[in-house]
Design an enzyme around this catalytic site. Structure first.
Site, PDB file in Angstrom:
ATOM      1  N   ASN A  17       0.157  95.041  51.381  1.00  2.00           N
ATOM      2  CA  ASN A  17      -0.641  94.230  50.441  1.00  2.00           C
ATOM      3  C   ASN A  17      -1.956  94.915  50.084  1.00  2.00           C
ATOM      4  O   ASN A  17      -2.473  94.747  48.992  1.00  2.00           O
ATOM      5  CB  ASN A  17      -0.932  92.859  51.058  1.00  2.00           C
ATOM      6  CG  ASN A  17       0.287  91.954  51.035  1.00  2.00           C
ATOM      7  OD1 ASN A  17       1.067  91.996  50.092  1.00  2.00           O
ATOM      8  ND2 ASN A  17       0.477  91.191  52.098  1.00  2.00           N
ATOM      9  N   ASP A  52       1.009  86.491  55.533  1.00  2.00           N
ATOM     10  CA  ASP A  52       1.051  87.092  56.879  1.00  2.00           C
ATOM     11  C   ASP A  52       0.101  86.323  57.804  1.00  2.00           C
ATOM     12  O   ASP A  52       0.414  86.060  58.963  1.00  2.00           O
ATOM     13  CB  ASP A  52       0.582  88.545  56.836  1.00  2.00           C
ATOM     14  CG  ASP A  52       1.388  89.422  55.897  1.00  2.00           C
ATOM     15  OD1 ASP A  52       1.140  89.356  54.678  1.00  2.00           O
ATOM     16  OD2 ASP A  52       2.264  90.140  56.362  1.00  2.00           O
ATOM     17  N   THR A  92       6.559  91.650  58.568  1.00  2.00           N
ATOM     18  CA  THR A  92       6.365  90.850  57.346  1.00  2.00           C
ATOM     19  C   THR A  92       5.655  91.669  56.265  1.00  2.00           C
ATOM     20  O   THR A  92       4.990  91.129  55.386  1.00  2.00           O
ATOM     21  CB  THR A  92       5.529  89.586  57.652  1.00  2.00           C
ATOM     22  OG1 THR A  92       4.269  89.991  58.229  1.00  2.00           O
ATOM     23  CG2 THR A  92       6.262  88.664  58.615  1.00  2.00           C
ATOM     24  N   PHE A 118       8.755  93.125  47.106  1.00  2.00           N
ATOM     25  CA  PHE A 118       7.618  94.008  47.391  1.00  2.00           C
ATOM     26  C   PHE A 118       7.780  94.793  48.701  1.00  2.00           C
ATOM     27  O   PHE A 118       7.637  96.024  48.699  1.00  2.00           O
ATOM     28  CB  PHE A 118       6.332  93.162  47.439  1.00  2.00           C
ATOM     29  CG  PHE A 118       5.091  93.966  47.729  1.00  2.00           C
ATOM     30  CD1 PHE A 118       4.592  94.051  49.020  1.00  2.00           C
ATOM     31  CD2 PHE A 118       4.451  94.674  46.727  1.00  2.00           C
ATOM     32  CE1 PHE A 118       3.458  94.806  49.298  1.00  2.00           C
ATOM     33  CE2 PHE A 118       3.306  95.427  46.993  1.00  2.00           C
ATOM     34  CZ  PHE A 118       2.812  95.497  48.284  1.00  2.00           C
ATOM     35  N   ASN A 119       8.045  94.128  49.799  1.00  2.00           N
ATOM     36  CA  ASN A 119       8.052  94.816  51.098  1.00  2.00           C
ATOM     37  C   ASN A 119       9.082  95.938  51.147  1.00  2.00           C
ATOM     38  O   ASN A 119       8.832  97.001  51.700  1.00  2.00           O
ATOM     39  CB  ASN A 119       8.346  93.823  52.242  1.00  2.00           C
ATOM     40  CG  ASN A 119       7.181  92.899  52.508  1.00  2.00           C
ATOM     41  OD1 ASN A 119       6.043  93.205  52.132  1.00  2.00           O
ATOM     42  ND2 ASN A 119       7.447  91.760  53.119  1.00  2.00           N
ATOM     43  N   HIS A 153       5.999  83.027  52.241  1.00  2.00           N
ATOM     44  CA  HIS A 153       7.082  83.983  52.536  1.00  2.00           C
ATOM     45  C   HIS A 153       7.150  84.356  54.032  1.00  2.00           C
ATOM     46  O   HIS A 153       8.147  84.147  54.688  1.00  2.00           O
ATOM     47  CB  HIS A 153       6.852  85.280  51.749  1.00  2.00           C
ATOM     48  CG  HIS A 153       6.762  85.109  50.263  1.00  2.00           C
ATOM     49  ND1 HIS A 153       7.846  84.793  49.457  1.00  2.00           N
ATOM     50  CD2 HIS A 153       5.702  85.226  49.430  1.00  2.00           C
ATOM     51  CE1 HIS A 153       7.450  84.727  48.193  1.00  2.00           C
ATOM     52  NE2 HIS A 153       6.173  84.985  48.141  1.00  2.00           N
ATOM     53  N   ASP A 154       6.061  84.925  54.525  1.00  2.00           N
ATOM     54  CA  ASP A 154       6.115  85.553  55.858  1.00  2.00           C
ATOM     55  C   ASP A 154       6.309  84.562  56.993  1.00  2.00           C
ATOM     56  O   ASP A 154       6.918  84.882  58.006  1.00  2.00           O
ATOM     57  CB  ASP A 154       4.842  86.372  56.087  1.00  2.00           C
ATOM     58  CG  ASP A 154       4.766  87.550  55.137  1.00  2.00           C
ATOM     59  OD1 ASP A 154       3.656  87.993  54.816  1.00  2.00           O
ATOM     60  OD2 ASP A 154       5.835  88.028  54.697  1.00  2.00           O
ATOM     61  N   ASP A 163       1.072  92.915  57.098  1.00  2.00           N
ATOM     62  CA  ASP A 163       0.098  93.510  56.161  1.00  2.00           C
ATOM     63  C   ASP A 163      -0.782  92.403  55.570  1.00  2.00           C
ATOM     64  O   ASP A 163      -0.798  92.171  54.363  1.00  2.00           O
ATOM     65  CB  ASP A 163       0.818  94.288  55.056  1.00  2.00           C
ATOM     66  CG  ASP A 163       1.734  93.402  54.205  1.00  2.00           C
ATOM     67  OD1 ASP A 163       1.985  93.780  53.041  1.00  2.00           O
ATOM     68  OD2 ASP A 163       2.171  92.332  54.681  1.00  2.00           O
TER      69      ASP A 163
HETATM   70  O1  RIB Z   1       7.348  89.601  48.596  1.00  2.00           O
HETATM   71  C1  RIB Z   1       6.568  88.903  49.528  1.00  2.00           C
HETATM   72  C2  RIB Z   1       6.021  89.824  50.564  1.00  2.00           C
HETATM   73  O2  RIB Z   1       5.127  90.758  49.960  1.00  2.00           O
HETATM   74  C3  RIB Z   1       5.174  89.094  51.627  1.00  2.00           C
HETATM   75  O3  RIB Z   1       5.313  89.744  52.852  1.00  2.00           O
HETATM   76  C4  RIB Z   1       3.763  89.234  51.123  1.00  2.00           C
HETATM   77  O4  RIB Z   1       2.802  89.241  52.177  1.00  2.00           O
HETATM   78  C5  RIB Z   1       3.821  90.603  50.494  1.00  2.00           C
HETATM   79  O5  RIB Z   1       3.645  91.539  51.535  1.00  2.00           O
HETATM   80 CA    CA Z   2       3.353  90.445  54.088  1.00  2.54          CA
END
Ligand code: RIB
Ligand code: CA
Length: 317
Positions: A40, A16, A125, A167-168, A239-240, A11
């Protein structure tokens, strides 16, 4: 060298985008395609961003298919505060040229997995909506999914969503539950490891010196890192990219096997990933969870990846 066949479901999203840059640079990976998720930003924006990144990298050969426009059961919840109105604010990406795949993301993934001559690794991701839909609609393909290496969740540290969730997972907890109970081997790169796998605020100049792709990474880190710098964080969490880095060099990470389930009923914990860290619950392990990383070697991997695209503009190459 045998390359690992992967499908990226993302996303974009700043981190990403960096994951895509890393994946497309690696001799160890064969990116069969990219699918997009609503996370996102809206599906239209994340899809355009995925196209723009591949256009910037000169990779019009990478097939991109658009995913579902909303989570399975929960409302759309985007993260404009972190990634901006476009979902990739900050750097200017070229307008997409290569057309999207006609099939939807799930049909595209199913066809790629079906036709592969070996199990395919899925690398989500973003929210797991497309992955869960694939599992629900094509259960006969589950044996041909080698593993799911995802960014999502957190066991002991932090949240990036509402309450105690990341979040994801929070955006589509029902999809996450389907994925974590599917029986497919899972590698979970949660906030426990990704929050500390960072590009240092003082390291961005190294990326700019690495050429146009390194400069893009530095520009992405500039925008995405605003909030982290404001609160005095140790750097910009990528993160991703931890998912792709794990596939390229697992030795970068310390991992721990455990059972992970998704809380679907908690008033304040809905969408959190509950890990049986010490095995006390006796539930069968279903995930290999990232615990820590060698940050310096991760940055070195990313820098080398950027340099591998060459210094100049893609037209000059
Ligand atoms: O919490 C981090 C995640 O949330 C990552 O994948 C970032 O791109 C958002 O999507
Ligand atoms: Ca992401």
């Amino acid at each position: 060298m045998k390359r690992i066949p992967i499908l990226m479901d993302c996303d974009p999203g700043h981190d990403d985008a960096i994951a895509i840059i890393l994946a497309l640079s690696s001799e160890k990976l064969n990116v069969l395609g990219i699918t997009t998720a609503c996370g996102n930003q809206t599906i239209e924006k994340t899809t355009k961003n995925a196209q723009g990144i591949c256009e910037f990298l000169g990779r019009r050969d990478i097939p991109i298919a658009k995913g579902r426009n909303a989570p399975l059961l929960t409302p759309v919840y985007t993260a404009g505060i972190a990634h901006g109105e476009s979902g990739l604010d900050g750097p200017k990406l070229p307008e997409p040229v290569a057309p999207l795949q006609e099939e939807s993301a799930v049909v595209f993934m199913a066809k790629k997995i079906e036709s592969a001559d070996e199990p395919v690794t899925l690398v989500p991701t973003g929210p797991l909506t497309n992955i869960a839909t694939l599992i629900l609609c094509y259960p006969h393909l589950i044996p041909k999914i080698g593993q799911i290496v995802l960014m999502g969740g957190s066991i002991v540290s932090g949240c990036s969503g509402r309450g105690a969730s990341e979040f994801n997972i929070m955006v589509d907890p029902y999809a996450a539950d389907i994925v974590f109970t599917s029986g497919v081997p899972i590698v979970m790169m949660g906030l426990d490891v990704t929050n500390y796998t960072t590009i240092g605020f003082d390291e961005k100049e190294k990326f700019r010196a690495a050429g146009r792709v390194g400069t893009l990474v530095a520009d992405l880190a500039d925008f995405f890192g605003r909030g982290f710098e404001m609160v005095g964080w140790c750097g910009v969490p990528v993160h991703d990219a931890c998912t792709v880095a794990y596939l390229i060099d697992p030795s970068l990470f310390t991992m721990k096997e455990m059972n992970v389930r998704i809380d679907l009923t908690g008033e304040f914990t809905m969408g959190s990933t509950v890990g049986d860290y010490c095995g006390a619950e006796g539930r069968e392990a279903n995930a290999l969870v990232g615990i820590s990383s060698d940050r310096e070697r991760f940055v070195e991997l990313l820098l080398n990846a950027c340099a591998s695209y060459g210094k100049g503009d893609k037209e000059d190459e």
